[in-house]
Structures are given as C-alpha cells and as structure tokens.
Scaffold this motif. Structure first.
Motif, short mmCIF file in Angstrom:
data_model
loop_
_atom_site.label_atom_id
_atom_site.label_comp_id
_atom_site.label_asym_id
_atom_site.label_seq_id
_atom_site.Cartn_x
_atom_site.Cartn_y
_atom_site.Cartn_z
N GLN A 29 58.64 -54.51 1.64
CA GLN A 29 58.10 -53.76 2.75
C GLN A 29 56.69 -53.22 2.49
O GLN A 29 56.10 -52.63 3.38
CB GLN A 29 59.03 -52.61 3.10
CG GLN A 29 60.34 -53.11 3.65
CD GLN A 29 61.24 -51.98 4.08
OE1 GLN A 29 60.96 -50.82 3.86
NE2 GLN A 29 62.33 -52.31 4.71
N GLN A 30 56.15 -53.39 1.33
CA GLN A 30 54.82 -52.88 1.05
C GLN A 30 53.77 -53.76 1.72
O GLN A 30 53.75 -54.97 1.54
CB GLN A 30 54.56 -52.84 -0.46
CG GLN A 30 55.43 -51.85 -1.18
CD GLN A 30 55.13 -50.41 -0.82
OE1 GLN A 30 54.03 -50.07 -0.42
NE2 GLN A 30 56.12 -49.57 -0.97
N TYR A 37 49.02 -53.70 12.55
CA TYR A 37 48.86 -52.58 11.62
C TYR A 37 49.27 -53.01 10.23
O TYR A 37 50.27 -53.71 10.05
CB TYR A 37 49.74 -51.39 12.02
CG TYR A 37 49.30 -50.73 13.30
CD1 TYR A 37 48.30 -49.77 13.29
CD2 TYR A 37 49.90 -51.06 14.50
CE1 TYR A 37 47.91 -49.14 14.46
CE2 TYR A 37 49.52 -50.44 15.67
CZ TYR A 37 48.52 -49.49 15.65
OH TYR A 37 48.14 -48.88 16.80
N GLU A 38 48.54 -52.55 9.23
CA GLU A 38 49.00 -52.74 7.86
C GLU A 38 50.07 -51.69 7.62
O GLU A 38 49.86 -50.51 7.90
CB GLU A 38 47.85 -52.58 6.88
CG GLU A 38 48.27 -52.93 5.47
CD GLU A 38 47.12 -52.93 4.48
OE1 GLU A 38 47.41 -53.18 3.30
OE2 GLU A 38 45.97 -52.68 4.87
N MET A 39 51.21 -52.12 7.15
CA MET A 39 52.36 -51.24 7.00
C MET A 39 52.68 -51.02 5.52
O MET A 39 52.31 -51.83 4.68
CB MET A 39 53.59 -51.85 7.70
CG MET A 39 53.37 -52.18 9.17
SD MET A 39 53.15 -50.74 10.21
CE MET A 39 54.84 -50.15 10.29
N VAL A 82 51.93 -37.11 0.68
CA VAL A 82 51.09 -37.39 1.83
C VAL A 82 51.00 -36.13 2.69
O VAL A 82 49.92 -35.72 3.11
CB VAL A 82 51.66 -38.56 2.66
CG1 VAL A 82 50.86 -38.78 3.92
CG2 VAL A 82 51.71 -39.82 1.82
N LEU A 83 52.14 -35.53 2.98
CA LEU A 83 52.17 -34.28 3.74
C LEU A 83 53.48 -33.58 3.49
O LEU A 83 54.44 -34.17 3.02
CB LEU A 83 51.93 -34.53 5.23
CG LEU A 83 52.84 -35.51 5.96
CD1 LEU A 83 54.04 -34.79 6.57
CD2 LEU A 83 52.06 -36.17 7.08
N ALA A 132 52.80 -47.10 9.40
CA ALA A 132 51.42 -47.56 9.24
C ALA A 132 50.82 -47.00 7.95
O ALA A 132 50.99 -45.82 7.63
CB ALA A 132 50.58 -47.12 10.44
N LYS A 133 50.14 -47.86 7.22
CA LYS A 133 49.50 -47.45 5.98
C LYS A 133 48.33 -46.53 6.29
O LYS A 133 47.62 -46.72 7.28
CB LYS A 133 49.00 -48.69 5.22
CG LYS A 133 48.43 -48.36 3.87
CD LYS A 133 48.00 -49.61 3.15
CE LYS A 133 47.38 -49.21 1.82
NZ LYS A 133 46.76 -50.34 1.17
#
Length: 144
Positions: A29-30, A37-39, A82-83, A132-133
């Motif tokens: 999945q990377q 979209y790059e996921m 990330v958050l 989305a990356k």
C-alpha cells in the motif's frame, strides 16, 4: 418478496475492480496511485479512557499529561507523528495520533510507549489508514 439476479451481479461488478486495486491486501500500500493521488499508509492510534482513567485533576494526572505532551512533541520532532489532538466531546474516546512509520507493529509499539498509555490512564487501538501522501501540516510558531 422476489429476489433479483441484478443485486448479486451488480455487487460483483462494483467490487470486482477492488480485488486487484491498490487497496487489496496483496498489493503493497505504500505510494500507490489512486485517482491521480500518490497514496501511502498511515497509522491512526485512537486513544480512549484506560482502566486507570479518572476525571480528577491531581498532581499525578498533571504529571502524566505533561509527559504525554512531551511524548507527542518528541514523536513530531522525530518525524513520526503527522498530527495529534483530543476529541472535545468528553466521551470515552479521548484523542488520536496519525503516525507515519514503517509498519503496524512499529506504530503499535510507538503508541504503547506513551506515558499515559503505560500508566493505564489511556488505552490505545491502532489501525492502518490508506490516504493521500503528504497530509502532514507543519506549522511554524507565529512570533508575537
């Protein structure tokens, strides 16, 4: 009630593409492209009231909260968070982390190492999340 052949056929038509899409567990999945979209895979840690949670504010709960916040700052500085943030409805679910690490096992170990989780004040449940990356929002503190 009469059963329709259309329903099973429609389900096969709708879900067949997903059997071979980047969302399929057989496909890494990377960094897959989905709809332009790059996921990538993130890991979401849901924090809930743990077995030792209490509503009282004590020197111990204040110490654990500061240690929890220091851990959040460290994970962010290390580029793994990330958050993060609390839920504001005062329910059993207290907050969440979105992590960017190499595996579910690493995400679980990181979430389990939080001081509030280790103390039993919070419990954690971690899930892989495909999105989305580049969702990270890095903010620079404003000067006043």
């Amino acid at each position: 009630m009469k059963k329709s052949f259309l329903t099973p056929a429609l389900l096969v038509i709708i879900f067949f593409p997903f059997l071979f899409s980047p969302l399929s567990p057989a496909v890494p999945q990377q960094h897959q492209a989905v709809a332009g979209y790059e996921m990538t895979t993130y890991y979401v840690a849901f924090l809930s009231r743990g077995p030792k949670w209490t509503p009282e504010v004590t020197p111990e709960t204040e110490r654990l909260q500061e240690a929890h916040m220091a851990n959040i700052r460290k994970m962010a500085a290390d580029g793994k968070l990330v958050l993060a943030g609390p839920f504001t409805d005062d329910g059993k679910l207290r907050g969440m982390f979105v992590l960017t690490v190499g595996s579910l096992e690493e995400a679980k170990a990181l979430a389990d190492s939080d001081p509030a989780v280790k103390a039993g004040r919070l419990a954690v449940e971690v899930h892989p999340w495909f999105s989305a990356k580049g969702i990270r929002v890095d903010q620079t503190p404003k000067s006043q």
